[in-house]
Design a protein around this motif. Structure first.
Motif, short mmCIF file in Angstrom:
data_model
loop_
_atom_site.label_atom_id
_atom_site.label_comp_id
_atom_site.label_asym_id
_atom_site.label_seq_id
_atom_site.Cartn_x
_atom_site.Cartn_y
_atom_site.Cartn_z
N VAL A 87 8.32 -22.11 20.41
CA VAL A 87 7.56 -21.22 21.29
C VAL A 87 7.77 -19.79 20.79
N LEU A 88 6.66 -19.08 20.58
CA LEU A 88 6.70 -17.67 20.17
C LEU A 88 6.13 -16.84 21.31
N TYR A 89 6.88 -15.85 21.75
CA TYR A 89 6.45 -14.96 22.83
C TYR A 89 6.03 -13.63 22.23
N ARG A 90 4.87 -13.13 22.66
CA ARG A 90 4.41 -11.82 22.19
C ARG A 90 4.66 -10.79 23.27
N TYR A 140 6.23 -18.64 10.13
CA TYR A 140 7.19 -17.55 9.98
C TYR A 140 7.41 -16.95 11.37
N PRO A 141 8.45 -17.40 12.08
CA PRO A 141 8.62 -17.00 13.48
C PRO A 141 8.79 -15.49 13.70
N ASP A 142 9.50 -14.82 12.80
CA ASP A 142 9.75 -13.38 13.01
C ASP A 142 8.48 -12.55 12.95
N THR A 143 7.55 -12.93 12.06
CA THR A 143 6.29 -12.17 11.94
C THR A 143 5.15 -12.84 12.70
N LYS A 144 5.43 -14.01 13.31
CA LYS A 144 4.41 -14.75 14.05
C LYS A 144 3.19 -15.03 13.18
N PHE A 145 3.47 -15.52 11.98
CA PHE A 145 2.45 -15.81 10.97
C PHE A 145 2.56 -17.28 10.59
N ALA A 146 1.42 -17.93 10.29
CA ALA A 146 1.43 -19.34 9.88
C ALA A 146 0.40 -19.54 8.78
N GLU A 147 0.69 -20.52 7.92
CA GLU A 147 -0.25 -20.83 6.85
C GLU A 147 -0.15 -22.28 6.44
N THR A 148 -1.25 -22.79 5.89
CA THR A 148 -1.29 -24.12 5.32
C THR A 148 -2.34 -24.14 4.23
N ASP A 149 -2.20 -25.06 3.28
CA ASP A 149 -3.23 -25.24 2.26
C ASP A 149 -3.90 -26.61 2.42
N LEU A 150 -3.59 -27.30 3.49
CA LEU A 150 -4.17 -28.61 3.78
C LEU A 150 -5.37 -28.48 4.72
N PRO A 151 -6.12 -29.57 4.91
CA PRO A 151 -7.22 -29.53 5.88
C PRO A 151 -6.72 -29.15 7.27
N LYS A 167 -4.74 -19.10 7.11
CA LYS A 167 -3.68 -18.10 7.32
C LYS A 167 -3.95 -17.52 8.70
N ALA A 168 -2.92 -17.49 9.53
CA ALA A 168 -3.10 -17.03 10.91
C ALA A 168 -2.00 -16.06 11.30
N SER A 169 -2.38 -14.97 11.96
CA SER A 169 -1.42 -14.03 12.53
C SER A 169 -1.57 -14.12 14.04
N PHE A 170 -0.56 -14.67 14.71
CA PHE A 170 -0.63 -14.81 16.16
C PHE A 170 -0.44 -13.46 16.84
N GLU A 171 0.31 -12.58 16.21
CA GLU A 171 0.54 -11.25 16.77
C GLU A 171 -0.77 -10.45 16.78
N GLU A 172 -1.51 -10.50 15.67
CA GLU A 172 -2.78 -9.75 15.56
C GLU A 172 -3.97 -10.57 16.04
#
Length: 189
Positions: A87-90, A140-151, A167-172
């Protein structure tokens, strides 16, 4: 008297090596060997029903990790997670949750590699919920960023996007789909 001293000296010479053998645990002809590689790479501890929390400098809850089992491997400096729930809280009060079948987390907690039926739920301040589905995700929990190269499949309200890579930025609150993007929108009835 002299013969008693000689007997004592001879006894000490004979018993000395035996006592040293017992005291040190090895014979002079033996040598110590390293434990098998499998034991060196084994876990040094595990935790069941693991629940960790990370707070920011203001004392506010920033991250939570919940896993029914956490196994730590010191040689690899990682923890293996079974069915992790992250769980990531903003700061704006919104929450992003991530679930998967398995995961690994390095000792520095810089990123979590999640595999098997990965599901991300993100609810924006407007109340719109976005779900991301894939088989492997690096979070990447500290920057609230996620990525994948799969479908990946993205579901939000009446919209569905399928793509390869993300590539996703949950913070932005931004999401970039990398290739083979297909979208479908259904009107409400």
């Amino acid at each position: 008297m002299l013969s008693a001293r000689i007997r004592l000296f001879i006894a000490a010479l004979l018993l000395g090596p035996i006592l040293l053998y017992w005291g040190l645990g090895i014979a002079p002809s033996e040598h110590r060997t390293e434990p098998p590689r499998a034991l060196q790479e084994g876990e040094d501890y595990f935790a069941t029903d693991a629940h960790t929390r990370v707070f920011n400098m203001k004392g506010q809850l920033e991250q939570e990790l919940i896993s029914p089992r956490l196994d730590h491997y010191p040689d690899q400096q990682i923890s293996a997670l079974s069915t992790p729930h992250i769980v990531l809280y903003r700061e704006d009060g919104t929450v992003t949750t991530t679930d998967s079948n398995k995961g690994t987390l390095p000792d520095d907690r810089s990123k979590a590699l999640l595999t098997g039926d990965v599901r991300v739920n993100d609810r924006s301040t407007t109340g719109i919920e976005t779900r991301v589905l894939t088989e492997k995700l690096t979070l990447y929990p500290d920057t609230k960023f996620a990525e994948t190269d799969l479908p990946v499949t993205i579901l939000s309200d009446n919209v569905r996007y399928d793509a390869v890579g993300m590539k996703a930025s949950f913070e932005e609150q931004t999401l970039n789909l990398l290739s083979n993007v297909q979208g479908k929108h259904e009107n409400e009835k």
